[in-house]
Every structure is written in structure tokens, then in C-alpha cells.
Scaffold this active site. Structure first.
Site, PDB file in Angstrom:
ATOM      1  N   ASP A 269      31.765  35.546  37.332  1.00  0.00           N
ATOM      2  CA  ASP A 269      31.153  36.652  36.579  1.00  0.00           C
ATOM      3  C   ASP A 269      31.175  36.383  35.076  1.00  0.00           C
ATOM      4  OD1 ASP A 269      33.996  36.844  36.746  1.00  0.00           O
ATOM      5  OD2 ASP A 269      33.884  38.843  35.858  1.00  0.00           O
ATOM      6  N   GLU A 270      30.261  37.057  34.397  1.00  0.00           N
ATOM      7  CA  GLU A 270      30.264  37.189  32.931  1.00  0.00           C
ATOM      8  C   GLU A 270      30.482  35.862  32.219  1.00  0.00           C
ATOM      9  OE1 GLU A 270      31.807  41.694  32.254  1.00  0.00           O
ATOM     10  OE2 GLU A 270      33.383  40.238  32.624  1.00  0.00           O
TER      11      GLU A 270
ATOM     12  N   HIS B 215      35.471  33.200  31.843  1.00  0.00           N
ATOM     13  CA  HIS B 215      36.804  33.821  31.909  1.00  0.00           C
ATOM     14  C   HIS B 215      37.909  32.773  32.086  1.00  0.00           C
ATOM     15  CE1 HIS B 215      35.844  38.046  31.693  1.00  0.00           C
ATOM     16  NE2 HIS B 215      34.909  37.926  32.600  1.00  0.00           N
TER      17      HIS B 215
ATOM     18  N   ASP C  26      42.452  34.295  33.970  1.00  0.00           N
ATOM     19  CA  ASP C  26      41.433  34.915  33.113  1.00  0.00           C
ATOM     20  C   ASP C  26      41.648  34.453  31.677  1.00  0.00           C
ATOM     21  OD1 ASP C  26      39.422  36.684  32.037  1.00  0.00           O
ATOM     22  OD2 ASP C  26      39.673  37.888  33.846  1.00  0.00           O
TER      23      ASP C  26
ATOM     24  N   TRP D  87      41.222  46.638  37.014  1.00  0.00           N
ATOM     25  CA  TRP D  87      41.336  45.799  35.812  1.00  0.00           C
ATOM     26  C   TRP D  87      42.342  46.430  34.869  1.00  0.00           C
ATOM     27  CZ3 TRP D  87      39.189  41.341  36.698  1.00  0.00           C
ATOM     28  CH2 TRP D  87      38.096  41.266  37.567  1.00  0.00           C
TER      29      TRP D  87
ATOM     30  N   PHE E 172      38.622  51.437  39.390  1.00  0.00           N
ATOM     31  CA  PHE E 172      39.667  52.440  39.173  1.00  0.00           C
ATOM     32  C   PHE E 172      40.264  52.367  37.763  1.00  0.00           C
ATOM     33  CE2 PHE E 172      41.047  53.250  43.874  1.00  0.00           C
ATOM     34  CZ  PHE E 172      39.745  53.623  44.175  1.00  0.00           C
ATOM     35  N   ASP E 173      39.615  51.568  36.901  1.00  0.00           N
ATOM     36  CA  ASP E 173      40.058  51.585  35.505  1.00  0.00           C
ATOM     37  C   ASP E 173      39.320  52.676  34.726  1.00  0.00           C
ATOM     38  OD1 ASP E 173      37.674  50.183  35.754  1.00  0.00           O
ATOM     39  OD2 ASP E 173      38.264  48.516  34.466  1.00  0.00           O
TER      40      ASP E 173
HETATM   41  C1  ACM Z   1      33.933  42.144  36.671  1.00  0.00           C
HETATM   42  O1  ACM Z   1      34.252  43.341  36.548  1.00  0.00           O
HETATM   43  N1  ACM Z   1      33.691  41.421  35.605  1.00  0.00           N
HETATM   44  C2  ACM Z   1      33.794  41.531  37.955  1.00  0.00           C
END
Ligand code: ACM
Ligand code: ZN
Length: 715
Positions: A264-265, A201, A140, A414, A364-365
Site C-alpha cells: 500500500d501507499e 512503508h 513500517d 493502526w 478502528f483508529d
Molecule cells: C493502509 O491503511 N494503508 C492499508
């Protein structure tokens, strides 16, 4: 009598996840005396479903039948949960098999690194609850965590980040350590699925090898949370050669049929101005239409190419639901995290999906209780019951006959705000038990009351292993506050998010399970220190909350001659951490007045990439505000400090991260005009860029629900 015995025996059976069928029988078997009387038969022709088992406990011994080794393993996990403290096992016949084949948990060692020992510890516990996938998020922006022999700078450079305070955080797993974890997991029937993030990322890799980005510019491994503007350049073939090389080493380490490629993102703004990316767009004839922009289609092209690379090694691709943008690769499996829509659409189109939506409680964060009382998290609110109530098969997929495309369900952990190892466990447990049950137990067998009882038993087992878990804290309805005030009298009401006994002390001592029990709101007519905790059915205490109650005379209103209109503000340049650092610094009055207290964060432009040219500062703003009635008022703010009439009442500047105002404070105020001062320090604390903060100060009368933002008076 027989019924009573059966009921008693049923109360001793606390299995998570709840099996498909449990028939309780008379008697029990003393396994502590005869551990060798466990017969296990694995017969592929037994007709038992994959991973399923039949477990029969009689007075004479235990028999296990399954069609595969995983089933026999799960039978033993069930058996372990049946053993009573005296070493006996109630006689039962259990037939069991899973609802889903993907029962996953996710670990993020990128934001905060975790040791191999810690990873193994989580696998060891979770496999007992029949969790069978570990999604290991290995790369990441904030760190690269897997040894890739061909690219040594990934370990030398990308694995480390210099935090904003100058300390260094990082680490990586050697290939040998990864093999060790994969083997350890496999022995426990857990498949480790690695995630190598692309094309977003990926700042840590770009830090090591700048040619991976569009511009080749120097970047720092990210030390804040969020998504940077820089992604891998997917116009250059060299980027895919790098990814192919990485994957070629990854597949040697992980036998998993699936490899996760992230997706993602990904911010695409650099691609818009990159000659390589634009040349690729032209070459491929990508144009904007109803399916997406040319750059979104470029992302889809990159994911297709990854699918090809993985196929070359005989592996299948999983990605986050953004891989739908610009068109999904033909054989991709989708992890639906931004709600269920991505999963529903992909399954409708014939793709397999794994449901992991934050809206369904799979992140779960999130907080598991009042944010003002719980340890810091990234936000949101996900109670144990929220997780338990999630059904991974949306009704749309039942209606259109595509439910079979839901491979299963997963929780994501996360770790941005999991600074210490205990925080990971605190966030994971007991919500992982609810995950295990929604992943394994048939929908019609789910029952929240029964689960709530069984959770207590599972948590006791966590105690035996020294695993930290969440116990609901005593909270105050309408918002917890640890600094209360009274003039004549106040009452303190406490509650918990699940039914638990609440105990308290008033003599300053730490509460114990034997302390006074909270039954009804406590009335105070004098200053006091209330220490309170909840107590589980098995006598374990939650974290203790200390609530200070301060009897005071209402603070006098300002004299009319001191009252002023609007906001007076000043600024001082430099990097400061706590309000103590501001003593004796040079303040410069702001010539352009601020309109609102919240404008303290607007004195420098917000830039997520925090370039070296960023100007750090502290600022403070004062204004007068009107209090209509004499009484007790509560103040709340995320800014660093708040003073009322010159008295410091809130200091958030020493918090590990400055969010979710957790130092709310009450004061008694006389009717009339009072003065508030808000102090703001721009820094990066706990990975949070403070320019994203809210520096308003909110006020409400004690006992009322409505907060209002303090606005300056104008004369
Ligand atoms: C994510 O929470 N960006 C997959
Ligand atoms: Zn590019």
C-alpha cells in the site's frame, strides 16, 4: 408460566457472536458443582461444518459435538458465556458455525510498540469471540519489529526511532518471542499472519541498509505519520535478495498459509529518476497505458516477484488493494481497505478477498464519538453501530455469483495515535464484538437491539480482565464544549451515541452511579462546574467530562482608535513546544502581510520528509473582527493558542497532538469590533507535523450551528 421461564432464560443468554440457532429449554445445569460433566466428541464424520459445533446443555450435563478441534474450542467459548454468576447454565441446544473463515483483527506495533504480554492479552480475549486471524503488521516506516538473523542492523537500527523531542521509541520481537506468540495463538485457534511491507512503508529498513533505496541516501526512521517519498528500489536485484532472505526466516516462524506483503501507499517519485528502476522498466517494456503508468506496472512487477518468492516456500500472497495497480498477480489475495471497490474488482476477476474497508467501519483508529470529547485519534467517525451494520459481501458480488471469493472480514488497528497501551484497548473494544458478529453470525440473525444488550454483558467480562473499553460519553449535540459562558442564562443539553443513563454533579465532586440523573437540558443562571458521565446498565461509569460554565459581562468592544485593517503578523525562529516557551523571544514583524489567519502555516514550505534544513518557527497574527449583536460566542481552532481582546481563551499547545480543536471556548462579547490573535508553533507533536494544521479561528453564536471563519475587517 412456561413461556415466562423461557423468556427469562433467553434474557440470560448473551452470546457474542450470536449463534446460528439457539433453542432454550426448561431448567438449568449447575456447572460449578459438576464441571466434569462436560462431554466432548470430535467426529470428522459428524456432518458439522468446519469450526462449527453442537452444544447441548441439559439438567444432567453438557455435550459438545464437532467435526474438528476448532469447533470444540468454540463450543467451550459459547459455554463460558452461558455460565451465570451463580454458576448455573440455562438448558439449551445450540447449533453453530461461522459465516466466514477469515475473522481477523490487525495489530500495528510499528507506530507504537506493544509488548508480547499485551499481544497475548488481546489474542486471549478475541479468540473467545471466535476471531481466528491476527494480522501482525511487523514492519513500517516508523520501525522494524521482527528479528531477522541475517540482517542484524534491522534490530540494532531499524527497530528504533528518535522522536522529534529526542526521546527514543522502539523495540522488536525476537524469533523466540514470535514463536511463543504464534504457539499461544495456535492453542486458541488464531492463525498469525505476518506482514512484511514492500515496496513502500520501508524507511526503517532503508535506514539500516541504505542500499535498499534507489539513491542509497541516509534516511532517518520516520517519526511522523504519513508516507515518505522513499521506497525500496525495485530496479536492483539486491532488494529482492534481501526480501527473499527475510521471507526465508519469516516462513520458519509463521506456519500461516498466507504472508502479507503490504503493497500500500508506495510513492513512486524516486523510481521515476532511478537508473536501476528505469532500466528495469525498459527491460520489461513497461509503458504507460489505460492500466497505469510505467511505475505502477513496476510495482506490479515487484509484487509478482514477491508472489514467486512466497510460492518457493509454499506460501500465498496477500496485499492491500494497491496491488491491483498495474495488474494483479495471478494468485494474490486482496485486502480491500480503500473502500470496497478493490475487493469487488478482484473477486469479480476470481481472486479471494478480505474486506476491511475504512468506509465500512473496519478502521478502528477512528473516533467512536464526538472528536471534541473523545481521546485523540487519526480521524473519521466509526460508531459501534457503523461496524455492526457492515456487510462484508457487497451486493455486486451476490449478483455476479462471486460472493464465495469473500474469505472474510477484518478490523485494522493502526496505532499512530495510540500512544499508551490503554488506548489500543479503548479503540478495539467494544467494536471488536461487532466485528466478531459480522464475521460469524448469519446475516439474517444479526439484530442491533439484541446485540446492544449482549454487548453490555461482554463488556462486564472485559472489566473482570482489566481491559479498557469505550463507553459513550455525555456529548453536547452540535459539538461538545467544556468552557461555556452565559450572560443571564444558558442551557446544557447532553446525549450519548448509544442509549445510556447520564449522571452529573454540580458541587465539584466526581459523579457516581448514584449521582443526580440527567433527564432534560440543565438551566444555568450562574457560574458552575458540571461534572458528568454516563452509566452502563451494569453500573459502570464512562470517563468523566468536566464542563465549566462561566457567568460574565460581555467584553467591551475596541475603541475606534485602536481598530486596524487586515492582519498584523510576526515570526520568531526556533523550536518551541508550548506557548509558555514563547515568552521573551525575539519577534520580527512580517513585511508581507498574511491574507488570512490560516496562512500562519505557510511561512515555511511543507515537506513530509522534514530534512535537516527545515526551519522551525512560531508565528502570531492579529486582526480585528466584527460582532453584530451582543451575546455569547463560541471559538474553535486547531492552532496553538487563541486570544480574544488580549485574553487567552484556547491553549492547544499542551495537547498530545494538535488537532481536532478540543478546547473550544465561549465568551460573552459586546456588539462592535474585537481583536483576535492566533498563535502557531511549528513543531512535531505526537507524530503530527504541525505544518499540516489549520490555523483558522472559527466563531459561532451560542445556540447556532453554523461556524464561520474569522476574517479581518478592512476599513
Ligand atoms: C493502509 O491503511 N494503508 C492499508
Ligand atoms: Zn530504484
Amino acid at each position: 408460566m412456561k413461556l415466562l421461564i423461557t423468556l427469562l432464560a433467553t434474557a440470560l443468554i448473551n452470546i457474542i457472536p450470536e449463534p446460528v440457532s439457539v433453542q432454550v429449554q426448561d431448567g438449568c445445569f449447575d456447572i460449578s458443582k459438576h464441571p466434569n460433566r462436560v462431554q466432548c466428541k470430535i467426529d470428522p464424520a459428524s456432518g458439522i461444518a468446519p469450526e462449527g459445533y453442537r452444544l447441548s446443555v441439559s439438567r444432567k450435563g453438557v455435550k459438545i459435538l464437532s467435526s474438528d478441534e476448532a469447533g470444540a474450542f468454540y463450543a467451550r467459548q459459547t459455554l463460558a458465556q452461558l455460565v451465570q454468576p451463580d454458576g448455573t447454565v440455562p438448558c439449551v441446544v445450540i447449533n453453530d458455525y461461522p459465516r466466514f473463515r477469515w475473522r481477523g483483527f490487525h495489530l500495528d506495533p510499528c507506530r507504537h510498540f506493544m509488548s508480547v504480554e499485551d499481544v497475548k492479552k488481546q489474542i486471549d480475549v478475541l479468540c473467545q469471540y471466535k476471531i481466528n486471524r491476527m494480522h501482525w503488521h511487523l514492519t513500517d516506516d516508523q520501525g522494524w519489529r521482527i528479528e531477522i538473523k541475517k540482517y542484524p542492523k534491522l534490530m540494532e537500527v531499524a527497530a528504533w526511532r528518535t522522536e522529534f523531542d529526542g526521546s527514543v521509541h522502539g523495540g522488536y520481537y525476537t524469533q523466540e518471542q514470535i514463536r511463543e506468540v504464534v504457539a499461544y495463538a495456535a492453542e486458541r485457534f488464531v492463525t498469525v499472519v505476518p506482514e512484511i511491507e514492500m515496496p513502500g512503508h520501508a524507511i526503517s529498513a532503508i535506514r539500516a541498509y541504505p542500499w535498499l533505496s534507489c539513491t542509497g541516501e541516509e534516511v532517518k526512521t520516520f517519526y511522523t505519520w504519513g508516507t515518505p517519498d522513499i521506497a525500496l528500489c525495485v530496479g536492483k536485484d539486491s532488494t529482492f535478495e534481501f526480501l527473499d532472505d527475510v521471507i526465508s526466516e519469516v516462513v520458519e516462524l509463521f506456519p500461516s498459509e498466507y504472508i502479507h506483503i503490504g503493497g500500500d501507499e508506495c510513492r513512486k517519485n524516486r523510481w521515476e529518476n532511478c537508473p536501476h528502476c528505469q532500466a528495469r522498466i525498459t527491460e520489461l517494456g513497461l509503458t504507460k497505458d489505460e492500466k497505469g503508468t510505467a511505475e505502477e506496472k513496476l510495482q506490479s512487477y515487484a509484487v509478482h516477484r514477491m508472489e514467486g518468492i512466497l510460492a518457493k516456500y509454499g506460501r500465498k500472497l496477500i496485499g492491500w488493494d494497491e496491488i491491483l495497480e498495474g495488474g494483479l498477480s495471478p494468485n494474490a489475495t486482496v485486502m480491500s481497505w480503500r473502500g470496497e471497490e478493490g475487493g469487488i474488482k478482484s473477486a469479480a476477476d476470481g481472486h479471494d478477498v478480505i474486506m476491511t474497508p475504512s468506509s465500512g467501519g473496519m478502521y478502528f483508529d477512528a473516533f467512536q464519538g464526538d472528536p471534541k470529547a473523545e481521546p485523540h485519534t487519526i480521524g473519521h467517525y466509526t460508531l459501534l453501530e457503523t461496524v455492526y451494520n457492515y456487510n462484508p459481501v457487497p451486493s455486486e458480488l451476490l449478483k455476479n455469483g462471486k460472493a464465495h471469493h469473500v474469505l472474510g472480514v477484518q478490523c485494522n488497528n493502526w496505532s499512530e495515535y495510540m500512544y499508551e497501551p490503554w488506548q489500543r484497548e479503548y479503540m478495539l473494544f467494544p467494536r471488536a464484538f461487532a466485528l466478531a458478529e459480522i464475521a460469524w453470525t448469519p446475516l439474517e440473525r444479526k439484530n442491533w437491539e439484541s446485540f446492544s444488550r449482549r454487548v453490555d454483558s461482554a463488556c462486564q467480562r472485559l472489566d473482570e480482565r482489566g481491559i479498557v473499553y469505550h463507553i459513550p460519553l455525555p456529548e453536547q449535540p452540535g459539538g461538545s464544549c467544556s468552557n461555556l459562558a452565559l450572560i443571564d442564562k444558558t442551557s446544557v443539553e447532553l446525549c450519548t451515541t448509544r442509549p445510556e443513563r447520564i449522571v452529573y454533579t454540580l458541587d465539584g465532586s466526581e459523579p457516581t452511579a448514584a449521582s443526580a440523573e440527567y433527564k432534560e437540558p440543565l438551566i444555568f443562571t450562574d457560574s458552575a462546574v458540571l461534572k458528568t458521565a454516563s452509566v452502563t446498565s451494569y453500573g459502570r461509569l464512562s470517563n468523566v467530562r468536566t464542563i465549566n460554565i462561566n457567568k460574565m459581562q460581555p467584553m467591551a468592544a475596541m475603541s475606534e482608535s485602536d481598530v486596524f485593517s487586515g492582519i498584523k503578523a510576526r515570526r520568531t525562529d526556533g523550536k518551541f513546544l508550548t506557548i509558555g516557551d514563547l515568552e521573551g523571544c525575539n519577534w520580527v514583524e512580517l513585511q508581507n502581510p498574511l491574507g488570512r489567519l490560516r496562512d500562519l502555516v505557510t511561512l515555511e514550505p511543507y515537506n513530509r520528509n522534514l530534512p535537516d534544513s527545515t526551519r522551525f518557527y512560531a508565528a502570531e497574527a492579529e486582526c480585528c473582527f466584527k460582532v453584530r449583536k451582543t451575546g455569547v460566542y463560541r471559538f474553535s481552532s486547531d492552532t496553538d493558542a487563541v486570544y480574544i481582546d488580549g485574553k487567552l481563551i484556547i491553549d492547544n499547545s499542551r495537547e498530545p497532538v494538535k488537532r481536532y480543536s478540543r478546547n473550544d471556548t465561549e465568551l460573552a462579547l459586546e456588539a462592535g469590533i474585537h481583536k483576535v490573535k492566533a498563535v502557531f508553533i511549528f513543531n512535531v507533536v505526537g507524530g503530527w507535523n504541525d505544518l499540516r494544521n489549520k490555523t483558522d479561528v472559527a466563531i459561532r453564536r451560542a445556540g447556532e450551528e453554523e461556524w464561520r471563519t474569522i476574517k479581518p475587517i478592512s476599513l
